[in-house]
Motif scaffolding. Structure first.
Motif, mmCIF file in Angstrom:
data_model
loop_
_atom_site.group_PDB
_atom_site.id
_atom_site.type_symbol
_atom_site.label_atom_id
_atom_site.label_comp_id
_atom_site.label_asym_id
_atom_site.label_seq_id
_atom_site.Cartn_x
_atom_site.Cartn_y
_atom_site.Cartn_z
ATOM 1 N N ALA A 25 25.728 12.237 8.131
ATOM 2 C CA ALA A 25 25.020 10.995 7.846
ATOM 3 C C ALA A 25 25.957 9.795 7.933
ATOM 4 O O ALA A 25 27.187 9.928 7.876
ATOM 5 C CB ALA A 25 24.391 11.067 6.455
ATOM 6 N N LEU A 26 25.378 8.626 8.068
ATOM 7 C CA LEU A 26 26.159 7.390 8.015
ATOM 8 C C LEU A 26 26.857 7.294 6.663
ATOM 9 O O LEU A 26 26.253 7.499 5.605
ATOM 10 C CB LEU A 26 25.226 6.196 8.220
ATOM 11 N N GLY A 27 28.165 6.981 6.661
ATOM 12 C CA GLY A 27 28.920 6.848 5.424
ATOM 13 C C GLY A 27 29.379 8.166 4.828
ATOM 14 O O GLY A 27 29.851 8.221 3.692
ATOM 15 N N ALA A 28 29.289 9.255 5.607
ATOM 16 C CA ALA A 28 29.709 10.570 5.102
ATOM 17 C C ALA A 28 31.230 10.659 5.055
ATOM 18 O O ALA A 28 31.934 10.051 5.852
ATOM 19 C CB ALA A 28 29.142 11.674 5.975
ATOM 20 N N THR A 29 31.742 11.446 4.118
ATOM 21 C CA THR A 29 33.189 11.672 4.006
ATOM 22 C C THR A 29 33.557 13.120 4.306
ATOM 23 O O THR A 29 34.701 13.528 4.103
ATOM 24 C CB THR A 29 33.686 11.304 2.595
ATOM 25 N N VAL A 30 32.574 13.881 4.779
ATOM 26 C CA VAL A 30 32.798 15.287 5.123
ATOM 27 C C VAL A 30 32.227 15.539 6.511
ATOM 28 O O VAL A 30 31.089 15.153 6.808
ATOM 29 C CB VAL A 30 32.133 16.235 4.103
ATOM 30 N N VAL A 31 33.015 16.200 7.359
ATOM 31 C CA VAL A 31 32.558 16.620 8.679
ATOM 32 C C VAL A 31 32.524 18.146 8.687
ATOM 33 O O VAL A 31 33.584 18.786 8.639
ATOM 34 C CB VAL A 31 33.477 16.096 9.790
ATOM 35 N N PRO A 32 31.321 18.756 8.732
ATOM 36 C CA PRO A 32 31.233 20.220 8.721
ATOM 37 C C PRO A 32 31.553 20.801 10.101
ATOM 38 O O PRO A 32 30.788 20.640 11.045
ATOM 39 C CB PRO A 32 29.776 20.475 8.330
ATOM 40 N N VAL A 33 32.676 21.485 10.226
ATOM 41 C CA VAL A 33 33.113 22.042 11.501
ATOM 42 C C VAL A 33 34.088 23.182 11.232
ATOM 43 O O VAL A 33 34.823 23.174 10.237
ATOM 44 C CB VAL A 33 33.794 20.954 12.368
ATOM 45 N N SER A 34 34.087 24.179 12.092
ATOM 46 C CA SER A 34 35.048 25.276 11.959
ATOM 47 C C SER A 34 36.424 24.798 12.410
ATOM 48 O O SER A 34 36.590 24.307 13.528
ATOM 49 C CB SER A 34 34.607 26.474 12.807
ATOM 50 N N THR A 35 37.413 24.945 11.544
ATOM 51 C CA THR A 35 38.771 24.465 11.843
ATOM 52 C C THR A 35 39.750 25.590 12.124
ATOM 53 O O THR A 35 40.923 25.323 12.428
ATOM 54 C CB THR A 35 39.307 23.640 10.659
#
Length: 332
Positions: A25-35
């Motif tokens: 979402a706009l203004g999110a502080t988390v990016v869900p991704v496999s690292t």
């Protein structure tokens, strides 16, 4: 790009790209991704990318295996179906940009990036337990080179006063071998282990053992007793030509069940009739080994990287890559 040639860029690492695990979402502080196995690092950067005109760079605060926690909120919303997440490093363009003119309106530039040397990936590295021999690790990955071309160098000093006979003096007792070494990784874990190993060498500083994987010696007796420190091999001229120069004095005995024994040769003698040679090793194997149990006996050589650089060529996004280095023989 030419106008910004002197600037610092965020350079995407496209072979580490991943899909979003869910919408951002706009203004999110988390990016869900496999690292896992990707070039993400705390204090580094990532790019949320849909196309060259719609993308956003974010600063990484912390990392888990399934998400990036950001320093600042995102400036846009990002859809999981159309967005790629790509790690990025800071870098500069080299001094020269080569441009190939195809037509009057079509050009193909070739750009070489020089990445920030302080940004060495730690997240993609995977630790690996390697066997050791005489305090140095043993690299058991076989070379992928189809034609393993080796160069043997024996330095000889020549004194020539140009008024008489030339004098020759061998500067070393044994030759020095140089050879290419190519490793193909199969997945992200394998790639991380190879990177971790090469980084641990610190360029030419570190040394490691490398088997030839050849059938360098053939046992000429039925078995090797558990307490025996000698065994006979078919005559290959080892005592006469190789042991005398101390150029190949370490061996790997590989059994059919995968067991490996590493030993140093402490002596070698040729039979009077020349039919076999007797090899002395620094310690017994501790178990009875039959000739039929032996897969091969290969020489071990202590080697270093020939330079402080190595090349890695990606083949796909799954972690299949080719590492190419040049090796040189060294001494303990």
């Amino acid at each position: 790009m030419i106008g910004w040639q002197a600037r610092v860029f965020a350079v995407p690492e496209w072979f580490d790209q991943s899909v979003l695990l869910s919408n951002v979402a706009l203004g999110a502080t988390v990016v869900p991704v496999s690292t896992v196995g990707k070039d993400y690092d705390i204090g580094g950067y990532a790019i949320l990318w849909q196309n060259e005109f719609n993308c956003e760079i974010v600063d990484i605060d912390t990392i888990t295996t399934t998400q990036l926690n950001l320093v600042r909120p995102t400036n846009s919303a990002w859809n999981a179906n159309t967005t790629r997440v790509v790690p990025a490093r800071l870098g500069r363009i080299n001094n020269n940009i080569n441009v190939k003119l195809i037509t009057k309106t079509l050009q193909i530039p070739t750009v070489n990036w020089e990445l920030n040397p302080a940004q060495q990936s730690a997240n993609r590295l995977v630790s690996e337990s390697l066997p050791t021999y005489r305090s140095y690790p043993i690299q058991l990955r076989k070379t992928n080179a189809l034609e393993d071309q080796q160069t043997f160098t024996h330095k000889v000093a020549v004194a020539d006063s140009r008024t008489g006979v030339k004098y020759y003096d061998a500067q070393s007792k044994a030759h020095r071998r140089e050879q290419p070494y190519s490793i193909v990784t199969r997945n992200r874990t394998d790639l991380g282990q190879v990177l971790n190993f090469l980084y641990s060498l610190k360029g030419q500083f570190g040394a490691f053992w490398l088997p030839t994987w050849e059938f360098d010696m053939q046992l000429d007796q039925a078995s090797i007793a558990s307490n025996a420190s000698t065994f006979n091999i078919k005559n290959i001229g080892y005592a006469r030509y190789r042991y005398a120069t101390q150029s190949q004095i370490d061996i790997m005995i590989l059994l059919n069940n995968g067991t490996k024994y590493y030993r140093r040769i402490t002596g070698a003698t040729e039979a009077v009739d020349g039919s076999y040679e007797t090899i002395n090793i620094d310690s017994s194997l501790g178990v009875l080994v039959n000739a039929t149990d032996i897969n091969r006996i290969s020489f071990l050589k202590l080697v270093r990287l020939e330079s402080d650089k190595f090349s890695m060529t990606w083949q796909n996004l799954l972690g299949v890559a080719v590492f190419d280095v040049n090796l040189k023989d060294t001494n303990e």
